[in-house]
Design an enzyme around this catalytic site. Structure first.
Site, PDB file in Angstrom:
ATOM      1  N   GLY A 203       0.812  -1.215   0.000  1.00  0.00           N
ATOM      2  CA  GLY A 203       0.000   0.000   0.000  1.00  0.00           C
ATOM      3  C   GLY A 203       0.839   1.257   0.000  1.00  0.00           C
ATOM      4  CB  SER A 204      -0.036   4.657   1.149  1.00  0.00           C
ATOM      5  OG  SER A 204      -1.333   4.511   0.665  1.00  0.00           O
ATOM      6  CB  THR A 205       4.519   1.808   3.195  1.00  0.00           C
ATOM      7  OG1 THR A 205       4.054   0.628   2.567  1.00  0.00           O
ATOM      8  CG2 THR A 205       3.926   1.914   4.569  1.00  0.00           C
TER       9      THR A 205
ATOM     10  CE  LYS B 283       0.030   6.956  -2.086  1.00  0.00           C
ATOM     11  NZ  LYS B 283      -1.132   7.197  -1.226  1.00  0.00           N
TER      12      LYS B 283
END
Lengths: 369, 661
Positions: free
Chosen positions: B289-291, B293
């Site tokens: 997921g967003s980690t 980014k």
């Protein structure tokens, strides 16, 4: 008797033949008794055999050299020899020189190889007693000229060896000296009195160390604690028992596999009993008997008193060692770390024993010439 | 003088030869007695004396944590055996045994009624119990000692250490991997009978040359315990399926803690299912997921595609890509690249990623260690998955920028974040610091190893500055903030694929937070991952508090001093934050007052700071409006002015610190 001894090229065959046969028997038994242990410890089943062959070669060389050194030479060197022995024994207590094996300092390190000074002590004392006793002659009957000075010299060595600590060897040296002094003419009453005085002292030394007490108890009743102190001796019995008359065959000992610790050193006779049976052991006993008688015969036929005493001293020590070792593995004496000459694994002992045989051969050659 | 002239000497020599011959004869008689007369008797004992042999489990080396605390040890236990044929009164024996061993009398009776020569009654009992049995002195019963593996910390680090089985063979984890080194010589136990038929057991080592080695781990037992405790608590609160927490030193790659929930107790490993033994932090992959980014940002800055201030239009929360619509939780217009990461805009990430390109991004992912084993010294590690550019559909090429459509293990994610923390180097993680043999010599040692450089130190610094925004009140992880320290990190909330429908589930999420602290000079990188939380699903809310709790505890434990200038600020802010009507799922608010209970403070007087940590002293002096100067490190030992002085007269206070012994 007289000069009828069989001789081949100047070698007394009554000595040479038993020695060669015993060495051969020893190599066989060292291999058979140690191959399992060597495989476990070093991954090389020939480990002990190879070393023993090397010791054998060294010993035979030492024997040949000693055969041609006139035995009177030692007489001149008696005090340097004694001094050197004391130095070696004292060196054991110098940190770094003495090698510790199983809680005792019995080995000395000399750049790469190590040897047992007590082996050298035996020879030096034999020379000393022969020299001194032959010099004093009938004076030995006097306490101050006979028993006392010899007792003091031998006593110093006994104390030093006892401190290693090796009470067994000290006691054997004492017993051996008494036998020689007895032959030399010390009065029997003096010897008996000495024994009576020494007995309580010896008992005190035994009771003072726990392991010695244990050995005594194991000797008196091994079946009381078969998994503890009686372990060795019981398995020695079992080895003899399973061997029977004809033995289980070479290499077929079961006791060496698991039960008898160090089967290739002190308890090699038990393995022999199991593998070669009563017959094999009897052959060994007869060979030792012939050898001892041969040595005594050399003593009887010697041309001078010094040579007689030297031959007798060397023979007696060999004989005592044989009898004590056999008596121990048969449960007739308490356990002590003494090897069986020629048969047990061990370098210093084999080399020095063979050197002693060389001296005997030299004395013998002078008798017949 | 010749001997021949001395008759009496000749006589005495003959006596000596008689003595020797007599001795040899005695020996012969004795040998004859043993080998012929007692032959059958002795051979019988030699052959039947051995009732049976069995191999005893070998002893094992000790596993220590980094400070030498024991994590796995060998203890001696007692085992009771019987020779049923020799037991006369079986019922009475069974009754006595049942009483001592606390067993059913009938079960024991059954065992000793077997027509066997040897049977185990009960193995691995406390030695005191075995001694009681021995004291019975009953015929046919025997006792021996046996080694057993014991894990004094129970669940602590169980997934890393693994366990050894009933025969002391390593079955899982380090116990399995280093089995050969840990394992001692095997012992053989022979059951024998003596001449009177009494049984006894003799042990002998059969393989004498194998020596036992001890392991020293990088794990810190206390941090590990705390990580497991906080994680367990969080997983329970979130009614989640499970979770991981990894704590590592970003500079060396040493793993300080690796927690997996649900836990298991290796002392009774057989009460758990095999999948519960698995060290999921390395064996299980999930979509991060967003980690991701954080790594997208790293790649974009390293490639100079954008600057942190480059503005990107975030389509007001709806963006069509590859025939699907991607949503943001909040509607954003224009956001700077930094804000895209701080607010975790998926649309912003896609647009940023498209500037960088799919292929380039996956290259960077690989440089950060994704899609490949980290080569940690633990077994069963998985690769994770990155879709090759050729196989990626348009939607795959978009979602990967916010960490969907690719997988990673928790450890990979930790090490990737560690690379940002340490200035761009991907380190090889390890848990075994050294292997020591029985005599104390180090036979093997692990040292920090750089796998490769992922990004430049300059980029790493820029990324760190932006990631610091995440754990502030503007970012997605306020609850990860640790008072007195700068935290940098990134949250993640990813959808899981429903194994039945093969589509992303609307109910199954993975909430995560991975970050490091103190961000200006990182000492710890911490990952928290919560699997399938129910209720709150967001990484910041669910995983953030665990990060804070473990982080603040570990910083305190490692005596890492807080940044004095940060203390007042955060305290003020967290006070504000508390006033805001926040979600009630706050798991941890104890960390602020966790250290020491406040001392009774008489108003108007200077309190006694003795024994307090630096952080606590700073907090209290700030609360009193005093200037403070600190000297030394550790715990307060001296202060001037003295405690009890009137506050009216004091403007500043000086406190000396000293590390506790």
């Amino acid at each position: 008797m007289g000069d009828k001894a069989k001789v081949y090229a100047g070698y007394n065959l009554m000595i040479l033949i038993p020695v060669i046969l015993l060495i051969a028997l020893g190599l066989l038994m060292v291999y058979s008794a140690s191959n399992n242990i060597a495989e476990h410890r070093f991954g090389d089943s020939n480990f002990y055999l190879r070393k023993q062959v090397l010791f054998c070669t060294l010993g035979i060389v030492a024997m040949l050299i000693a055969r041609y050194i006139p035995c009177t030479l030692y007489k001149k060197l008696v005090y340097p020899l004694l001094l050197l022995s004391v130095l070696f024994l004292s060196a054991l207590f110098v940190p770094g020189l003495g090698r510790r094996v199983g809680g005792a300092y019995r080995w000395i390190n000399l750049g790469g190889f190590s040897f047992q000074p007590s082996e050298m002590v035996k020879f030096s004392l034999a020379v000393y007693l022969a020299y001194s006793m032959s010099k004093k002659g009938t004076d030995l009957e006097l306490f101050t000229k006979g028993l006392l000075p010899h007792l003091l010299v031998v006593g110093v060595f006994m104390v030093l060896i006892y401190l290693q600590p090796d009470l067994g060897t000290a006691v054997i040296i004492g017993a051996w000296a008494l036998v020689l002094l007895f032959v030399g003419g010390v009065r029997i009453l003096q010897l008996l009195a000495l024994l009576l005085l020494a007995a309580p002292f010896f008992a005190y030394l035994v009771w003072n160390a726990e392991y010695r007490v244990k050995r005594w108890l194991a000797f008196l009743n091994p079946w009381d604690d078969p998994k503890g102190i009686g372990f060795q001796i019981i398995h020695s019995f079992l080895a003899f028992g399973s061997g029977g008359i004809f033995g289980a065959g070479l290499g077929n000992s079961k006791q060496k596999l698991f039960y008898l610790p160090e089967p290739h050193t002190d308890f090699v006779l038990s393995i022999m009993g199991e593998e070669l049976g009563l017959l094999g052991v009897t052959v060994a006993i007869v060979l030792f008997g012939v050898l001892i008688m041969g040595g005594i015969r050399i003593a009887l036929n010697s041309k001078d008193l010094y040579s007689s005493y030297l031959a007798l001293g060397l023979t007696c020590f060999l004989g005592l060692q044989v009898i004590v070792n056999m008596a121990v593995v048969l449960g007739l004496l308490p356990t002590k770390g003494l090897t069986l000459p020629f048969i047990s694994y061990g370098g210093s002992s084999l080399v020095m024993t063979l050197a002693g045989i060389g001296v005997l051969l030299n004395i013998s050659s002078r008798n017949s010439s | 003088m010749k001997l021949k002239e001395k008759k009496w000497i000749r006589f005495r020599i003959h006596l000596v030869s008689v003595f020797f011959m007599g001795g040899l004869l005695t020996i012969f008689v004795r040998i004859y007695q043993l080998q012929v007369l007692q032959q059958d008797y002795l051979r019988g004992i030699a052959e039947n004396g051995i009732i049976g042999t069995t191999t005893l489990p070998p002893k094992r080396g000790v596993i220590y944590d980094r400070e030498g605390h024991e994590l796995a040890i060998t203890v001696q236990t007692g085992s009771v055996f019987a020779h049923p044929k020799q037991i006369k009164d079986k019922i009475e024996t069974a009754r006595a045994l049942a009483k001592i061993l606390d067993e059913n009398q009938r079960t024991i009776l059954k065992k000793i009624e077997l027509n066997r020569s040897f049977v185990w009654i009960k193995r691995r009992i406390p030695q005191t119990q075995a001694e009681q049995v021995n004291a019975l002195k009953l015929k046919g019963l025997g006792v021996t000692t046996e080694a057993r593996r014991y894990y004094p910390g129970r669940e602590t680090a169980a997934h890393v250490i693994g366990f050894a089985g009933t025969d002391n063979q390593g079955l899982e984890g380090l116990e399995k991997e280093f089995d050969k080194l840990l394992r001692g010589p095997e012992e053989k136990l022979a059951f024998m009978r003596d001449a009177l038929g009494r049984p006894f057991a003799v042990t002998r080592p059969t393989t004498s040359d194998t020596s036992i080695h001890n392991l020293y781990l990088t794990i810190d037992k206390d941090i590990q315990y705390k990580a497991q405790q906080s994680l367990r608590h969080a997983v329970k609160e979130a009614k989640a399926k499970g979770g991981h927490c990894v704590v590592a030193d970003p500079w060396t790659g040493e793993i300080l803690a690796m927690a997996v929930v649900p836990e298991f107790n290796p002392n009774v490993f057989f009460h758990y299912k095999p999948y519960q033994w698995r060290n999921r932090a390395i064996t299980d992959c999930f979509e991060p997921g967003s980690t991701m980014k954080a790594f997208l940002l790293s790649a974009a800055l390293e490639e100079s595609v954008v600057s942190p201030l480059t503005q990107i239009y975030c389509e007001q929360g709806k963006f069509k890509v590859g025939g699907r619509v991607v949503h943001d939780t909040h509607k954003y217009g224009k956001l700077s690249v930094a804000d895209i990461v701080v607010h975790s805009s998926n649309i912003g990430a896609i647009k940023l990623g498209q500037k960088l390109g799919y292929r380039k991004f996956t290259e960077y992912l690989k440089n950060f260690g994704f899609g490949r084993k980290t080569d940690i010294d633990l077994m069963g590690e998985r690769n994770g998955f990155i879709r090759g550019a050729k196989n990626a559909r348009e939607i795959d090429r978009a979602t990967v920028f916010f960490g969907q459509g690719m997988t990673s293990t928790s450890l990979q994610l930790t090490m990737a974040m560690a690379a940002i923390a340490n200035g761009g180097k991907l380190m090889r993680p390890y848990v075994v610091s050294k292997i020591v043999d029985a005599s104390g010599n180090i036979t093997e040692e692990n040292n920090p190893k750089v796998v490769k450089r992922a990004i430049s130190a300059r980029t790493a610094r820029k990324v760190t500055t932006i990631l610091e925004g995440v754990a502030t009140e503007d970012g997605t992880a306020q609850k990860a903030a640790i008072e007195g320290y700068r935290v940098a990190g990134k949250t993640g909330t990813s959808q899981k694929v429903d194994p039945e429908t093969k589509r992303y589930s609307k109910r199954k999420y993975v909430a995560s937070f991975v970050g490091f602290v103190p961000s200006e000079k990182p000492r710890l990188v911490i990952l928290v991952m919560i699997d399938e939380p129910r209720g709150h699903i967001y990484g910041g809310l669910v995983a953030g508090p665990v990060f804070r709790e473990v982080g603040s505890w570990a910083l305190n434990h490692l005596r890492i001093s807080p940044h004095p200038s940060l203390l007042g600020n955060i305290q003020a802010k967290s006070a504000e934050a508390k006033e805001q009507p926040e979600n009630p799922s706050e798991i941890v608010n104890a960390s602020v007052s966790e250290a020491k209970p406040p001392l009774p403070l008489q108003s108007g007087q200077l309190p006694d700071f003795k024994g307090l940590g630096m952080r606590e002293v700073l907090k209290r002096t700030h609360a009193l409006g005093l200037k403070v100067s600190l000297e030394g490190s550790g715990l307060a030992i001296k202060q001037s002015p003295d405690p009890g002085s009137s506050l009216k007269t004091i403007k500043s206070v000086k406190v000396n610190f000293k590390p506790p012994m």
